[in-house]
Design an enzyme around this catalytic site. Structure first.
Site, short mmCIF file in Angstrom:
data_model
loop_
_atom_site.label_atom_id
_atom_site.label_comp_id
_atom_site.label_asym_id
_atom_site.label_seq_id
_atom_site.Cartn_x
_atom_site.Cartn_y
_atom_site.Cartn_z
N PRO A 111 0.81 -1.24 0.05
CG PRO A 111 -0.62 -1.44 1.76
CD PRO A 111 0.60 -2.18 1.15
CD GLU A 112 3.27 2.92 -4.22
OE1 GLU A 112 3.42 3.93 -4.52
OE2 GLU A 112 3.50 1.60 -4.91
#
Ligand SMILES: [Zn+2]
Length: 277
Positions: free
Chosen positions: A2-3
């Site tokens: 996840p960014e």
């Protein structure tokens, strides 16, 4: 992994769902996720009975304000934060469960356990959460002018993709969004960061904001493994809008040349050989 857009999607919903709620119990079943605390009670005793004030984010870190402490959540490679009810079926790889006095739960699930959950005192961040103080600017939360951005790029003298994914330069961008940003800006990942014209700096600066905002609007990207899930267990929608990431061999949407994949450290980087210079 996840960014920023995925973490921001969770932050936004978490703020709405849990701000104002009081924590009744914290149950830890996976000690690797809370490895920063030698004693699990050091975590649970600081949270139980406390009220959640608000939920913030810095880069890829979720910062849940609980009185004088931050409850910090980093999802690592495969972490999920899920809103559930106590009666919901057990989920494999659940490591931390927070139950609220008003009912409802948050479950931290992480198959690969690279993620982390910990508590840090707001007045003692240097000792308890030093990595948060080292983070660079947040491209959504922090205001920065394009020429300040340009002079930071100038100072780095590294390849653009390495600069964009350096959390100490800009917080929250990883492998997927750096590829998408570079395509949007029409720039190659291996361009030295101090070689950009003024116009190119402005293009890159604009692409950072636009790509991340568009991804937030579509609630982030879930890849083929569907490991990224939002607070409600749903997949994101931005993967359908990717222009280069995981599109090897497909025609570029701008110039029709096939998208290339190159090895970049331990990972793959995707770009267009035709229109990224
Ligand atoms: Zn192209």
């Amino acid at each position: 992994m996840p960014e920023l857009p995925e973490v921001e999607t969770i932050r936004h919903d978490l703020e709405r769902e849990v701000a104002g709620k009081r924590i009744k119990t914290v149950t830890v079943t996976g000690s690797r996720s809370v490895r920063r605390h030698a004693d699990v009670a050091a975590l649970t005793s600081r949270l139980e009975g406390a009220k959640i004030d608000s939920v913030r984010r810095k880069g890829k870190y979720l910062l849940v304000s609980v009185g004088d402490d931050w409850l910090v959540v980093h999802l690592g490679m495969s972490g999920q934060l899920l809103k559930t009810a106590p009666k919901d079926a057990a989920i494999k790889h659940t490591h931390v469960v927070i139950t609220f006095t008003q009912g409802g739960q948050l479950r931290y699930v992480d198959p690969r356990t690279f993620g982390e959950v910990y508590v840090a005192a707001k007045h003692n961040m240097a000792e308890e959460a030093a990595e948060l103080l080292e983070l660079g600017f947040d491209p959504i939360e922090d205001v920065m002018s394009w020429n300040a951005f340009g002079s930071l790029l100038q100072q780095r003298k590294k390849k653009l993709k390495d600069v964009l994914t350096d959390q100490k330069f800009v917080a929250g961008i990883g492998n997927i969004y750096s590829d998408e940003i570079l395509w949007a800006a029409g720039l190659r990942g291996d361009r030295p960061s101090d070689s950009l014209s003024t116009q190119e700096v402005r293009r890159l600066y604009r692409a950072v904001g636009e790509v991340l905002q568009d991804a937030i609007k579509l609630r982030g990207s879930s890849l083929a493994d569907e490991q990224y899930r939002d607070l409600f267990g749903q997949v994101g929608g931005f993967q359908n809008e990717h222009n280069v990431y995981a599109r090897e061999g497909l025609p570029c949407k701008r110039c029709r040349q096939p998208i290339q994949r190159v090895k970049w450290g331990q990972r793959s980087s995707f770009s267009c050989p035709g229109c990224q210079v």
